[in-house]
Motif scaffolding. Structure first.
Motif, PDB file in Angstrom:
ATOM      1  N   UNK A  19     -37.948  43.667  96.380  1.00  0.00           N
ATOM      2  CA  UNK A  19     -37.127  44.842  95.904  1.00  0.00           C
ATOM      3  C   UNK A  19     -37.521  45.282  94.458  1.00  0.00           C
ATOM      4  N   UNK A  20     -36.804  46.262  94.043  1.00  0.00           N
ATOM      5  CA  UNK A  20     -37.036  47.073  92.861  1.00  0.00           C
ATOM      6  C   UNK A  20     -37.002  45.951  91.504  1.00  0.00           C
ATOM      7  N   UNK A  21     -36.158  44.803  91.711  1.00  0.00           N
ATOM      8  CA  UNK A  21     -35.903  43.952  90.473  1.00  0.00           C
ATOM      9  C   UNK A  21     -36.909  42.633  90.965  1.00  0.00           C
ATOM     10  N   UNK A  22     -37.782  42.831  92.091  1.00  0.00           N
ATOM     11  CA  UNK A  22     -38.748  41.389  92.239  1.00  0.00           C
ATOM     12  C   UNK A  22     -39.176  40.581  91.129  1.00  0.00           C
ATOM     13  N   UNK A  23     -39.629  41.340  90.249  1.00  0.00           N
ATOM     14  CA  UNK A  23     -40.296  40.479  89.008  1.00  0.00           C
ATOM     15  C   UNK A  23     -39.271  39.799  88.314  1.00  0.00           C
ATOM     16  N   UNK A  24     -37.947  40.482  88.062  1.00  0.00           N
ATOM     17  CA  UNK A  24     -37.168  39.695  87.459  1.00  0.00           C
ATOM     18  C   UNK A  24     -36.655  38.421  88.175  1.00  0.00           C
ATOM     19  N   UNK A  25     -36.550  38.404  89.643  1.00  0.00           N
ATOM     20  CA  UNK A  25     -36.326  37.425  90.372  1.00  0.00           C
ATOM     21  C   UNK A  25     -37.328  36.281  90.170  1.00  0.00           C
ATOM     22  N   UNK A  26     -38.640  36.773  90.241  1.00  0.00           N
ATOM     23  CA  UNK A  26     -39.665  35.918  90.167  1.00  0.00           C
ATOM     24  C   UNK A  26     -39.707  35.169  88.742  1.00  0.00           C
ATOM     25  N   UNK A  27     -39.113  35.845  87.779  1.00  0.00           N
ATOM     26  CA  UNK A  27     -39.177  34.871  86.445  1.00  0.00           C
ATOM     27  C   UNK A  27     -37.639  34.246  86.501  1.00  0.00           C
ATOM     28  N   UNK A  28     -36.818  34.462  87.111  1.00  0.00           N
ATOM     29  CA  UNK A  28     -35.433  33.816  86.920  1.00  0.00           C
ATOM     30  C   UNK A  28     -35.564  32.414  87.930  1.00  0.00           C
ATOM     31  N   UNK A  29     -35.185  31.329  87.032  1.00  0.00           N
ATOM     32  CA  UNK A  29     -35.216  30.028  87.683  1.00  0.00           C
ATOM     33  C   UNK A  29     -33.927  29.872  88.819  1.00  0.00           C
ATOM     34  N   UNK A  30     -33.051  30.444  88.441  1.00  0.00           N
ATOM     35  CA  UNK A  30     -32.049  30.743  89.638  1.00  0.00           C
ATOM     36  C   UNK A  30     -32.393  30.926  90.979  1.00  0.00           C
ATOM     37  N   UNK A  31     -33.478  32.045  91.123  1.00  0.00           N
ATOM     38  CA  UNK A  31     -34.050  32.795  92.240  1.00  0.00           C
ATOM     39  C   UNK A  31     -35.211  32.041  92.864  1.00  0.00           C
ATOM     40  N   UNK A  32     -35.652  30.720  92.322  1.00  0.00           N
ATOM     41  CA  UNK A  32     -36.898  30.202  92.557  1.00  0.00           C
ATOM     42  C   UNK A  32     -36.437  28.780  92.983  1.00  0.00           C
ATOM     43  N   UNK A  33     -37.287  28.203  94.032  1.00  0.00           N
ATOM     44  CA  UNK A  33     -37.303  26.753  94.293  1.00  0.00           C
ATOM     45  C   UNK A  33     -37.732  26.254  92.958  1.00  0.00           C
ATOM     46  N   UNK A  34     -37.095  24.983  92.859  1.00  0.00           N
ATOM     47  CA  UNK A  34     -37.375  23.808  91.886  1.00  0.00           C
ATOM     48  C   UNK A  34     -39.015  23.758  91.439  1.00  0.00           C
ATOM     49  N   UNK A  35     -39.391  23.682  90.348  1.00  0.00           N
ATOM     50  CA  UNK A  35     -40.704  23.483  89.895  1.00  0.00           C
ATOM     51  C   UNK A  35     -41.167  22.105  90.062  1.00  0.00           C
ATOM     52  N   UNK A  36     -42.461  22.021  90.678  1.00  0.00           N
ATOM     53  CA  UNK A  36     -42.832  20.899  91.239  1.00  0.00           C
ATOM     54  C   UNK A  36     -42.512  19.555  90.724  1.00  0.00           C
ATOM     55  N   UNK A  37     -42.372  18.508  91.094  1.00  0.00           N
ATOM     56  CA  UNK A  37     -42.312  17.230  90.610  1.00  0.00           C
ATOM     57  C   UNK A  37     -43.190  16.216  91.383  1.00  0.00           C
ATOM     58  N   UNK A  38     -44.398  15.718  90.905  1.00  0.00           N
ATOM     59  CA  UNK A  38     -45.606  15.330  91.636  1.00  0.00           C
ATOM     60  C   UNK A  38     -45.567  13.917  91.245  1.00  0.00           C
ATOM     61  N   UNK A  39     -45.550  12.887  91.973  1.00  0.00           N
ATOM     62  CA  UNK A  39     -45.756  11.484  91.660  1.00  0.00           C
ATOM     63  C   UNK A  39     -47.529  11.238  91.496  1.00  0.00           C
ATOM     64  N   UNK A  40     -47.639  10.543  90.444  1.00  0.00           N
ATOM     65  CA  UNK A  40     -49.081  10.232  90.283  1.00  0.00           C
ATOM     66  C   UNK A  40     -49.610   8.985  91.234  1.00  0.00           C
ATOM     67  N   UNK A  41     -50.659   9.294  91.739  1.00  0.00           N
ATOM     68  CA  UNK A  41     -51.226   8.291  92.777  1.00  0.00           C
ATOM     69  C   UNK A  41     -51.476   6.808  91.937  1.00  0.00           C
ATOM     70  N   UNK A  42     -51.693   5.938  92.759  1.00  0.00           N
ATOM     71  CA  UNK A  42     -51.664   4.648  92.068  1.00  0.00           C
ATOM     72  C   UNK A  42     -52.915   4.403  91.074  1.00  0.00           C
ATOM     73  N   UNK A  43     -54.007   5.187  91.514  1.00  0.00           N
ATOM     74  CA  UNK A  43     -55.200   4.908  90.403  1.00  0.00           C
ATOM     75  C   UNK A  43     -55.001   5.668  89.308  1.00  0.00           C
ATOM     76  N   UNK A  44     -53.963   6.382  89.121  1.00  0.00           N
ATOM     77  CA  UNK A  44     -53.663   7.289  87.758  1.00  0.00           C
ATOM     78  C   UNK A  44     -52.298   6.576  87.183  1.00  0.00           C
ATOM     79  N   UNK A  45     -51.984   5.283  87.625  1.00  0.00           N
ATOM     80  CA  UNK A  45     -50.687   4.878  87.089  1.00  0.00           C
ATOM     81  C   UNK A  45     -51.170   3.283  87.039  1.00  0.00           C
ATOM     82  N   UNK A  46     -51.410   2.819  85.843  1.00  0.00           N
ATOM     83  CA  UNK A  46     -51.628   1.174  85.491  1.00  0.00           C
ATOM     84  C   UNK A  46     -50.386   0.471  85.632  1.00  0.00           C
ATOM     85  N   UNK A  47     -49.330   1.035  85.831  1.00  0.00           N
ATOM     86  CA  UNK A  47     -48.287   0.182  85.882  1.00  0.00           C
ATOM     87  C   UNK A  47     -47.448   0.398  87.392  1.00  0.00           C
TER      88      UNK A  47
END
Length: 528
Positions: A19-47
């Protein structure tokens, strides 16, 4: 303060904006899936084997590519007056004001965003701001001025906004909408994604991120251990501050943090580099946060208190924020880290030679040479040699050795032998050392004022053994403003064409070569 929610409102699972407000929706966190949360693999996690799981919250994946997008959205939403505000002024080292400029255009239709910042800002960051259309004003003094210092750019921005109703200064340093943006968006996202969270780690610059997240988790899950990270004294990482510079910050950050770690720039850039190479592209402040988390974990492990952070599942789920991207700091990585951390550049000496452009249009096929460069009273394929003549203002330069030139050459051509080429010399494009020697020789040769003056009136055709040396020479001459072409395939292509004609062109070696001037008839100019 925005209400705390245990969920986010967006239902845009397909991540599409219409739609006409596509960019506004694109920038609005309420219109987006959550930003990624990524687990570090074992070789990057010394603990990892200590029961610690570490997750990167990729704030870099917002359309504005940095954590400051959230404050920018919240600050402007509450500050912009529709139909009145037409200019935004903010003191910012980079990410906040760049985010503001994009948010201002997309969400509010405001195109005039002005950045006040330190004169010690890097050239790369200044150009980045110009790239995003920011009007820049530089200020002297400390690179991170105290917010209330009347001599600094922060208060200067505030004063200018007070002088006009059409100008606003959101003031990320004093405006509570800064840290409240993370109560509104970032905190609820993390909690929804990882309700098991036990540790939260964020850097401290304006302290907005940690203040907001620390305040949020204190209310929704008080057991979360909140770690703030400051720069080590006398060191610098883009974005965060030293603990000493936190004193004048008026946000309620002290109530939002349980402990503070101080981290140096070398560790910050090192971990940023490691994360980037493993696919988590993030800047130095992200490596800074991760190193702060490592330091805290190591201290508790040494003290025997690490297990106190674990949840009911026996694991310690730790989240650190990835705040920005590395690209604007690329030069600093090479300044901060050892050369051994970077792969070598093979043939690096070529960065100083062969500096000019090439164009395929400058390479002539052998079949085009005669009709392009020569004229005759009849068809060239049947015209006797003595009746072939160079067209006006044309010149043929043969770069081969004198003995090879004497045995065969195009009519009326001039020998300008190069010491860096011979009948059995490989192509300069297959042997970089030959290209370096050849380009330096040609650059020096064609920098002689008298030779250039002699060549200037002519359209020059260059001939060599295999066509490639002449191609390099054409590039050099074209860079100096002359009209020049080369014969693709060189001598070999010309001889093949001659054999195919089977006419009066045979016997070219009997023609007379004509020097341009006395200076041209000399042997190739020696290299330094």
């Amino acid at each position: 303060m925005a209400p705390i929610s245990d969920d986010t409102k967006n239902l845009n699972e397909r991540n599409v904006y219409f739609g006409a407000d596509s960019l506004k929706k694109y920038f609005d966190p309420d219109c987006q899936p959550p930003l990624p949360l990524v687990e570090l693999p074992e070789y990057l996690n010394p603990y990892y084997h200590d029961g610690v799981r570490i997750y990167a919250k990729m704030m870099t994946m917002h359309p504005a590519n940095n954590v400051k997008a959230m404050p920018a959205l919240n600050l402007l939403e509450s500050s912009v007056v529709p139909q009145k505000t037409n200019r935004i002024i903010e003191y910012s080292s980079g990410s906040t004001v760049i985010s503001m400029s994009m948010v201002a255009r997309v969400m509010h239709g405001i195109n005039d965003t002005r950045a006040f910042l330190s004169n010690k800002t890097s050239d790369a960051k200044l150009k980045l701001m110009q790239f995003f259309g920011l009007d820049i004003t530089l200020f002297g003094g400390p690179s991170q001025p105290e917010p209330l210092d009347e001599r600094g750019g922060i208060q200067n921005a505030r004063r200018q906004a007070q002088e006009s109703e059409s100008i606003i200064n959101p003031n990320q340093y004093e405006n509570d909408k800064n840290w409240q943006s993370h109560i509104r968006w970032t905190g609820p996202q993390i909690y929804k994604q990882l309700p098991e969270i036990n540790v939260l780690c964020a850097g401290m610059g304006t302290s907005g991120t940690l203040t907001g997240l620390g305040t949020y988790f204190k209310q929704v899950k008080p057991s979360v251990y909140r770690l703030g990270v400051c720069t080590a004294a006398g060191d610098r990482v883009p974005g965060p501050r030293s603990f000493a510079l936190m004193r004048p910050v008026e946000f309620p950050w002290k109530d939002a943090v349980d402990t503070i770690e101080e981290v140096g720039s070398t560790d910050s850039y090192t971990w940023s580099l490691k994360l980037c190479r493993e696919g988590l592209v993030c800047g130095p402040s992200s490596g800074f946060n991760l190193q702060g988390l490592f330091q805290m974990l190591e201290k508790r492990k040494a003290a025997g208190t690490l297990s106190e952070l674990a949840g009911p599942d026996g694991l310690i789920h730790s989240v650190f924020l990835c705040c920005d991207l590395p690209y604007q700091y690329i030069g600093e990585y090479f300044e901060k880290l050892n050369a051994e951390q970077f792969p070598p550049i093979r043939n690096e000496y070529l960065t100083k030679v062969d500096l000019y452009r090439y164009d395929e249009a400058w390479e002539r096929d052998a079949i085009d040479v005669l009709p392009t460069v020569y004229t005759s009273t009849g068809p060239l394929s049947t015209t006797p040699l003595q009746d072939i003549a160079l067209k006006p203002n044309h010149l043929v330069l043969d770069l081969r050795r004198p003995e090879d030139f004497s045995s065969w050459h195009l009519p009326s051509s001039t020998n300008l032998p190069l010491s860096s080429t011979g009948p059995h010399t490989p192509s300069p494009f297959s042997d970089p050392t030959i290209l370096e020697a050849q380009w330096r020789e040609l650059e020096k040769l064609f920098s002689e004022p008298q030779l250039l003056a002699d060549l200037q009136p002519h359209h020059v055709l260059l001939v060599c053994y295999n066509g490639d040396s002449a191609r390099v020479a054409t590039s050099v001459l074209r860079a100096k403003g002359l009209e020049a072409d080369s014969v693709r395939g060189g001598l070999h292509a010309l001889r093949a064409y001659e054999a195919g004609l089977g006419n009066g062109v045979v016997g070219m070696s009997e023609s007379v070569s004509k020097p341009i001037a006395a200076t041209v008839s000399v042997a190739a100019v020696p290299l330094d």
